[in-house]
Each structure stands twice: as C-alpha cells, then as structure tokens.
Design a protein around this motif. Structure first.
Motif, PDB file in Angstrom:
ATOM      1  N   VAL A 188       2.951 -30.343  58.278  1.00 35.17           N
ATOM      2  CA  VAL A 188       2.420 -28.951  57.855  1.00 35.17           C
ATOM      3  C   VAL A 188       3.332 -27.812  58.741  1.00 35.17           C
ATOM      4  O   VAL A 188       4.052 -28.313  59.399  1.00 35.17           O
ATOM      5  CB  VAL A 188       0.949 -28.588  57.706  1.00 35.17           C
ATOM      6  N   TRP A 189       3.565 -26.744  57.967  1.00 35.64           N
ATOM      7  CA  TRP A 189       4.530 -25.549  58.643  1.00 35.64           C
ATOM      8  C   TRP A 189       3.501 -25.007  59.557  1.00 35.64           C
ATOM      9  O   TRP A 189       2.201 -25.240  59.849  1.00 35.64           O
ATOM     10  CB  TRP A 189       4.753 -24.273  57.387  1.00 35.64           C
ATOM     11  N   GLY A 190       3.912 -24.609  60.613  1.00 33.83           N
ATOM     12  CA  GLY A 190       3.651 -24.368  61.738  1.00 33.83           C
ATOM     13  C   GLY A 190       2.893 -25.018  63.093  1.00 33.83           C
ATOM     14  O   GLY A 190       2.643 -25.974  62.607  1.00 33.83           O
ATOM     15  N   ASN A 191       2.429 -23.996  64.495  1.00 41.35           N
ATOM     16  CA  ASN A 191       2.028 -25.026  64.666  1.00 41.35           C
ATOM     17  C   ASN A 191       0.446 -25.182  65.396  1.00 41.35           C
ATOM     18  O   ASN A 191      -0.034 -24.357  65.430  1.00 41.35           O
ATOM     19  CB  ASN A 191       2.448 -24.402  66.443  1.00 41.35           C
ATOM     20  N   HIS A 256      -6.063 -26.749  51.382  1.00 42.51           N
ATOM     21  CA  HIS A 256      -7.014 -26.901  52.776  1.00 42.51           C
ATOM     22  C   HIS A 256      -6.350 -26.814  53.683  1.00 42.51           C
ATOM     23  O   HIS A 256      -6.726 -25.678  54.504  1.00 42.51           O
ATOM     24  CB  HIS A 256      -8.082 -28.223  53.397  1.00 42.51           C
ATOM     25  N   MET A 257      -4.760 -27.157  54.068  1.00 37.07           N
ATOM     26  CA  MET A 257      -4.056 -26.681  55.456  1.00 37.07           C
ATOM     27  C   MET A 257      -3.542 -25.241  54.170  1.00 37.07           C
ATOM     28  O   MET A 257      -3.334 -24.573  55.666  1.00 37.07           O
ATOM     29  CB  MET A 257      -3.041 -27.859  54.853  1.00 37.07           C
ATOM     30  N   LYS A 258      -3.283 -24.995  53.469  1.00 34.71           N
ATOM     31  CA  LYS A 258      -2.783 -24.395  53.517  1.00 34.71           C
ATOM     32  C   LYS A 258      -3.766 -22.634  53.771  1.00 34.71           C
ATOM     33  O   LYS A 258      -3.174 -21.719  54.127  1.00 34.71           O
ATOM     34  CB  LYS A 258      -2.548 -23.419  51.796  1.00 34.71           C
ATOM     35  N   PHE A 259      -5.423 -23.032  53.254  1.00 39.37           N
ATOM     36  CA  PHE A 259      -6.460 -22.265  53.915  1.00 39.37           C
ATOM     37  C   PHE A 259      -6.035 -21.368  55.030  1.00 39.37           C
ATOM     38  O   PHE A 259      -6.340 -20.750  55.356  1.00 39.37           O
ATOM     39  CB  PHE A 259      -7.510 -22.066  52.976  1.00 39.37           C
ATOM     40  N   ILE A 260      -6.076 -22.505  55.925  1.00 44.81           N
ATOM     41  CA  ILE A 260      -5.935 -21.861  57.524  1.00 44.81           C
ATOM     42  C   ILE A 260      -4.556 -22.226  57.942  1.00 44.81           C
ATOM     43  O   ILE A 260      -4.076 -21.988  59.203  1.00 44.81           O
ATOM     44  CB  ILE A 260      -6.589 -23.368  57.831  1.00 44.81           C
ATOM     45  N   GLY A 261      -3.681 -21.737  57.115  1.00 45.76           N
ATOM     46  CA  GLY A 261      -2.232 -20.851  57.616  1.00 45.76           C
ATOM     47  C   GLY A 261      -1.410 -21.948  57.990  1.00 45.76           C
ATOM     48  O   GLY A 261      -0.722 -21.915  58.440  1.00 45.76           O
ATOM     49  N   HIS A 262      -1.836 -24.015  57.062  1.00 47.87           N
ATOM     50  CA  HIS A 262      -0.646 -24.503  58.049  1.00 47.87           C
ATOM     51  C   HIS A 262      -0.238 -24.909  56.056  1.00 47.87           C
ATOM     52  O   HIS A 262      -0.571 -26.205  55.810  1.00 47.87           O
ATOM     53  CB  HIS A 262      -1.184 -25.580  58.310  1.00 47.87           C
ATOM     54  N   THR A 263       0.449 -24.270  55.405  1.00 50.83           N
ATOM     55  CA  THR A 263       1.140 -24.956  54.344  1.00 50.83           C
ATOM     56  C   THR A 263       2.175 -26.083  54.248  1.00 50.83           C
ATOM     57  O   THR A 263       2.296 -26.816  55.337  1.00 50.83           O
ATOM     58  CB  THR A 263       2.098 -24.392  52.794  1.00 50.83           C
ATOM     59  N   LEU A 264       1.467 -28.241  53.446  1.00 48.86           N
ATOM     60  CA  LEU A 264       2.692 -28.514  54.260  1.00 48.86           C
ATOM     61  C   LEU A 264       3.720 -28.555  53.452  1.00 48.86           C
ATOM     62  O   LEU A 264       4.393 -27.786  52.754  1.00 48.86           O
ATOM     63  CB  LEU A 264       1.827 -29.315  52.606  1.00 48.86           C
ATOM     64  N   PHE A 265       4.634 -29.272  54.455  1.00 44.18           N
ATOM     65  CA  PHE A 265       6.317 -29.056  54.075  1.00 44.18           C
ATOM     66  C   PHE A 265       7.265 -29.641  52.784  1.00 44.18           C
ATOM     67  O   PHE A 265       6.391 -30.461  52.032  1.00 44.18           O
ATOM     68  CB  PHE A 265       6.492 -29.794  55.417  1.00 44.18           C
ATOM     69  N   ASN A 266       7.308 -28.342  52.319  1.00 41.08           N
ATOM     70  CA  ASN A 266       7.971 -28.554  50.482  1.00 41.08           C
ATOM     71  C   ASN A 266       7.580 -29.494  49.731  1.00 41.08           C
ATOM     72  O   ASN A 266       7.288 -29.943  48.782  1.00 41.08           O
ATOM     73  CB  ASN A 266       8.931 -29.388  51.093  1.00 41.08           C
ATOM     74  N   ARG A 274       9.527 -23.243  51.016  1.00 47.00           N
ATOM     75  CA  ARG A 274       9.666 -21.561  51.989  1.00 47.00           C
ATOM     76  C   ARG A 274      10.011 -22.029  53.330  1.00 47.00           C
ATOM     77  O   ARG A 274       9.130 -22.973  53.537  1.00 47.00           O
ATOM     78  CB  ARG A 274       9.974 -20.426  51.038  1.00 47.00           C
ATOM     79  N   ILE A 275      10.545 -21.255  54.051  1.00 46.83           N
ATOM     80  CA  ILE A 275      11.002 -21.732  55.188  1.00 46.83           C
ATOM     81  C   ILE A 275       9.584 -20.597  55.586  1.00 46.83           C
ATOM     82  O   ILE A 275       9.602 -19.020  55.557  1.00 46.83           O
ATOM     83  CB  ILE A 275      12.437 -20.968  56.073  1.00 46.83           C
ATOM     84  N   LEU A 276       8.670 -21.094  56.332  1.00 47.43           N
ATOM     85  CA  LEU A 276       7.534 -20.245  56.882  1.00 47.43           C
ATOM     86  C   LEU A 276       7.001 -20.364  57.980  1.00 47.43           C
ATOM     87  O   LEU A 276       6.254 -18.758  58.666  1.00 47.43           O
ATOM     88  CB  LEU A 276       5.911 -21.294  56.058  1.00 47.43           C
ATOM     89  N   LYS A 277       7.694 -21.023  58.683  1.00 48.53           N
ATOM     90  CA  LYS A 277       8.144 -21.346  60.556  1.00 48.53           C
ATOM     91  C   LYS A 277       9.089 -20.871  60.995  1.00 48.53           C
ATOM     92  O   LYS A 277       9.832 -22.049  60.370  1.00 48.53           O
ATOM     93  CB  LYS A 277       7.029 -21.818  60.819  1.00 48.53           C
ATOM     94  N   GLY A 278      10.139 -20.539  62.017  1.00 45.29           N
ATOM     95  CA  GLY A 278      10.906 -20.603  62.765  1.00 45.29           C
ATOM     96  C   GLY A 278      11.614 -19.334  62.454  1.00 45.29           C
ATOM     97  O   GLY A 278      11.279 -18.063  62.576  1.00 45.29           O
ATOM     98  N   THR A 279      13.424 -19.700  63.172  1.00 43.31           N
ATOM     99  CA  THR A 279      14.039 -18.542  63.097  1.00 43.31           C
ATOM    100  C   THR A 279      14.582 -18.054  61.594  1.00 43.31           C
ATOM    101  O   THR A 279      14.740 -18.283  60.833  1.00 43.31           O
ATOM    102  CB  THR A 279      15.222 -18.899  64.491  1.00 43.31           C
ATOM    103  N   THR A 280      15.617 -17.008  62.505  1.00 42.52           N
ATOM    104  CA  THR A 280      16.427 -16.576  61.167  1.00 42.52           C
ATOM    105  C   THR A 280      17.873 -17.497  61.465  1.00 42.52           C
ATOM    106  O   THR A 280      18.663 -16.723  60.477  1.00 42.52           O
ATOM    107  CB  THR A 280      16.642 -15.132  60.953  1.00 42.52           C
ATOM    108  N   PHE A 281      17.640 -17.958  62.018  1.00 41.74           N
ATOM    109  CA  PHE A 281      19.259 -18.210  62.517  1.00 41.74           C
ATOM    110  C   PHE A 281      19.919 -19.492  61.179  1.00 41.74           C
ATOM    111  O   PHE A 281      19.259 -20.271  60.982  1.00 41.74           O
ATOM    112  CB  PHE A 281      19.323 -19.092  63.232  1.00 41.74           C
ATOM    113  N   THR A 282      21.151 -19.257  60.938  1.00 39.71           N
ATOM    114  CA  THR A 282      21.674 -19.881  59.921  1.00 39.71           C
ATOM    115  C   THR A 282      22.064 -21.322  60.030  1.00 39.71           C
ATOM    116  O   THR A 282      21.689 -21.459  59.051  1.00 39.71           O
ATOM    117  CB  THR A 282      23.012 -19.533  59.570  1.00 39.71           C
TER     118      THR A 282
END
Length: 342
Positions: A188-191, A256-266, A274-282
């Motif tokens: 999931v996205w996020g820590n 449920h995971m999206k509801f708590i702010g942790h959408t499944l990866f891809n 979409r990139i939901l967490k991380g940097t803006t570096f190319t």
C-alpha cells in the motif's frame, strides 16, 4: 439497482442486460457517461453504438447518447447477445488446484483471470474452467456454479469451490459466521504508522461511480465490513501489510485501505496507479513507473485460506506463495528503501 432479464431467445430478439435507477441526488449527466460509471469493462464507443442502434432506453423511451440522465430516471441497455447466464460454457483452461476431494476443491487463481462471466468477460473465466473440470457443480444464490466466495480479476490467490449442495451450504455458513480464515498480502501507498489495527466501516456501492465501492463509516448505507491489518515491512513510501478479513465485501481491502489513507499500490480503480507518496525527483518517478510495469495490477494476493471441512470436521488451512510479479515489486521497493537509508 441493476437487474438482468431472462427472456427466451428468438431470432432478432434483444436481451436486456442492465437496468439502473438514477439516485435522487443524480446531477444531470449524459447517458453514455452515466453508463460508463455503471457497467464494468464497457467502452464509451460500445455504449454510444448501442444508443445509435436504439438500444438505450430511459423511462421506457429510446434516447440518444447525449440524453441527460436526471434523478429517478430508469436507464436500460439492451444487446443482441444474451447475458452471461446463458453462456456458462465449459472450457479446457488449466487450473492450479492445490487440493481436491469429493466435495470441494481449493484453487490458486492467477491475476488476470475473471472468476465468473460478466459484461465483457464471457469466456476464459474460472467458472468456465471449473465446469469443464467438474460436472454438476451446485449453484449459489447468484446462480454461479461452485462459488462460495470470490476475488477480483487482478487479485491472485486461494479460493475454495464447493462440489456438492451440502458442501456449499456448510462453507457458506462459515463465511457468514466469520469463522473462516482469509489472509491477504498487500502493498500500500504511504507509511502505515500503526504496527497493527482494525478498519471498521460499512462498504457499499459508490453512489457517484458504481464501479467503485465506498466506505460509509456511520453505517447509514452498505454492509458491515471489518478488516484487521498488520505491518509486515516498511519501505518508506510504501508499506507491506497483512490483511485478515472478518467479513468479505466486494473490494473490501482495497476500499478500507484507501479509507485510512493507504491506497493499494497500482490499484487503478481507486487511484493507486498514481504516485501518492514520495519525492518529485525524475529518477523517483522513473523508478515508480518501472515498478508499475513489473506489477501491472493492484498489489493484492489472497495468501492464506482456512475452513472446517464440511464432511470430516477437520480444520483445513492452505497457504500460497506470493506470485512473482508482486515479489519482484516488493524486492524493488526493498532495495530502493535500503539505498535511501545508506
């Protein structure tokens, strides 16, 4: 509301595939766009062609694709081919059967295989394979042979299939009584800060997009849903978690995971592509895009399945390996997170 009629086939007959009732809060919306939100795997071109052919009806009148659907409108779509109930055809498709006896079998479904026929998926499904493998499978309340539960097309993992009426009733009661064991592995996205926790929130159809499910935390709509999660490993911008189902609603873990702010990866349907967490570096964007290519689906695998055998009373528990596409993505994130620490 979506219903399917069952007329007898005659030459030139149209079959009603879908019927929807617009909600009272429906904002005026073109009927082709409205139907895109309701019918899975239907392209806009296909819907527009149906309208051009006079096969889209609103309040029992034929409409064009630019008709604006309003609150309480009844929308129908008709096609010349029959609904999937007419198309339960046995197909010789390989199955990864991990256990089988006279009353049930357990299968490890690959990602990409649809469980039962439906709009846009009339062949190549798990049911097509099952009815080729086993004669006279019992049907459930939705007239789907053998199915006690299901998992999504792009979710991999274990399913139990009933081969007799008695086994189906016994297994279905275990799922209803929440005594079966179902553990999923998800990236999931996020820590995820908590080491473990429980998500409680009714799950029902999203009133704005019928292809999505939605959490109704106040319980005013939907059905009870409970998911227990535990962190397995943290990779900074994503987290590997174990999810155990107490209930089994459609898309439950995903929503449920999206509801708590942790959408499944891809998870494209819920915005996880979409990139939901991380940097803006190319370089980071390129890394994520490459990981998406390794795992071109939501990062979810039904790893463990446990239940009481309907005949012997024995507790049975099955475990499956996380598939290669998902392990490759996990390993890529593991390597990335270790490099970031160094």
């Amino acid at each position: 509301m979506n219903t399917i009629e069952r007329p007898e086939k005659e030459d030139g007959e149209l079959f009603e595939h879908h019927r929807f009732l617009a909600s009272k809060g429906q904002i005026p919306l073109r009927v082709d766009k409205f139907l895109m939100n309701f019918i899975e795997n239907a392209t806009r071109n296909k819907i527009q062609q149906a309208a051009k052919d006079g096969h889209v009806w609103v309040n029992d009148e034929i409409v064009k694709s630019n008709y604006k659907v309003k609150a309480d409108d009844e929308v129908k779509v008709l096609f010349e081919h029959p609904p999937h109930e007419f198309l339960l055809i046995a197909e010789d498709i390989p199955l990864n059967i991990v256990y089988e006896d006279d009353v049930l079998l357990v299968v490890n479904k690959p990602a990409g295989m649809v469980v039962h026929p439906g709009h846009g998926n009339y062949s190549g499904t798990l049911i097509n394979a099952l009815i080729h493998h086993t004669d006279n499978l019992p049907v459930n309340s939705n007239e789907r042979p053998g199915l006690v539960h299901r998992i999504d097309k792009d979710t991999s993992g274990l399913l139990v299939v009933a081969k007799t009426e008695a086994a189906m009733a016994h297994l279905a009661k275990q799922f209803f009584d929440k005594t079966s064991e179902r553990e999923y592995i998800a990236l999931v996205w996020g820590n995820v800060e908590e080491d473990e926790g429980t998500v409680i929130g009714n799950v029902g159809r999203n009133p704005k997009n019928r292809l999505q499910m939605h959490v109704f935390p106040d319980g005013e709509e939907g059905k009870e849903a409970v998911t227990h999660f535990k962190v397995l490993e943290r990779f900074g911008y994503v987290t590997l978690v174990s999810c155990k189902l107490e209930t089994g609603r459609t898309h439950q873990i995903r929503v449920h995971m999206k509801f708590i702010g942790h959408t499944l990866f891809n998870d494209e349907r819920y915005g996880g592509e979409r990139i939901l967490k991380g940097t803006t570096f190319t370089k980071y964007k390129q890394f994520v895009d490459n990981t998406f290519k390794l795992l071109p689906r939501q990062a979810l695998h039904a790893k463990t399945l446990g239940f009481i055998h309907p005949l012997t009373g024995e507790h049975m528990r099955f475990d499956s390996e996380v598939p290669e596409d998902m392990t490759n993505a996990i390993e890529k994130w593991r390597h990335y997170s270790q490099k970031s620490i160094e």
